[in-house]
Design a protein around this motif. Sequence first.
Motif, short mmCIF file in Angstrom:
data_model
loop_
_atom_site.label_atom_id
_atom_site.label_comp_id
_atom_site.label_asym_id
_atom_site.label_seq_id
_atom_site.Cartn_x
_atom_site.Cartn_y
_atom_site.Cartn_z
N UNK A 263 0.81 -1.20 -0.06
CA UNK A 263 0.06 0.13 0.00
C UNK A 263 0.83 1.11 -0.20
N UNK A 264 0.42 2.27 -0.68
CA UNK A 264 1.21 3.63 -0.70
C UNK A 264 0.57 4.45 0.46
N UNK A 265 1.58 5.16 1.22
CA UNK A 265 1.20 6.14 2.13
C UNK A 265 1.42 7.55 1.67
N UNK A 266 0.41 8.32 1.84
CA UNK A 266 0.63 9.78 1.37
C UNK A 266 0.28 10.84 2.63
N UNK A 267 0.65 12.03 2.19
CA UNK A 267 0.13 13.22 3.13
C UNK A 267 -0.68 14.04 2.36
N UNK A 268 -1.84 14.63 3.02
CA UNK A 268 -2.72 15.42 2.08
C UNK A 268 -3.06 16.75 2.98
N UNK A 269 -2.90 17.65 2.12
CA UNK A 269 -3.28 18.90 2.81
C UNK A 269 -4.05 19.94 1.90
N UNK A 270 -4.53 20.93 2.43
CA UNK A 270 -5.43 21.79 1.98
C UNK A 270 -4.24 23.05 1.47
N UNK A 271 -4.12 23.16 0.04
CA UNK A 271 -3.03 24.41 -0.26
C UNK A 271 -3.88 25.67 -0.43
#
Length: 298
Positions: A263-271
């Motif tokens: 599985x691929x782990x990512x970070x997500x944020x609101x630009x």
Amino acid sequence: MEVDQLRYFLRVAERGNFTRAAEELNISQPALSRSIQKLEEELGQPVFERKTRSVALTDAGTLLQSRAQQILALIEDTKAEISDDGRSGQIRIGAIPTIAPFFLPDLLRKFSTEFPAASIIVQEDTTDHLLKRCTQGEIDLAILALPVPAKYLEVEELFQEELLLVLPPNHPLVNKPQIRLNDIKALPFVLLDEAHCLSDNIVSFCRQRSFHPVAVEQTSQLAMVQELVSLSHGISMVPQMARKLDQSDRRVYRSMSGIKPVRKIAMVWNPYRFQSRLLQAFQERLRTYAREQDACPS
């Protein structure tokens, strides 16, 4: 129109119920109702359509919801930007349950040592809820497993990790030198329920190889998946980060031969929200820490 009125309005709009909203806001229901009534009097029309046990937004309420979110986001960003010294402040991190307890503790300890004046709040939730909170500015950063439907959000892959086959210690496959897909096709699986993306990762891997795992039991906790496997209820696949913390001899972990499930782990944020220097520092430490965890080449 007061800021608290907008906050109260948004919570009622999100919950669709005055009672639940009042409990979460820690105010009485009559006080909440009066606040919304004053707001409606100022606007000259209702923002909610009252039903027996719930409320729904009117057309005016739908417009106000969008504007209120923008207003509160601007206020919060302004406060954060004025007080941004790069060393102190608050960061709100969200993570899914199959990541938070296994990946975050060591990272947070290291960050707190380097930034003792910083306050980090961790919220554990499902992918859909975290994406919504990130979009609305309720959290600053989310750590998730791909893929994610991240509209208007920035997504950065951090690392990949292998999903290991987990078996009870007396299972016939334990002593097999190599375990292939054909060996597990007919076996019953214990999986997390549909709210968790780990099950999607497992099912997707299997389907791409022309078989669908038969789930005999589903649960909401990864620890329960491991326990049910120990009791010979079925087999499963567990992230490498969870296996590292499992010291029990009641389960055996094996790596699949051939193409391995990952599985691929990512970070997500609101630009579109203000990114404090403290948050940027956390992102950099997160990237460095993630590189140390990456045992699967991209």
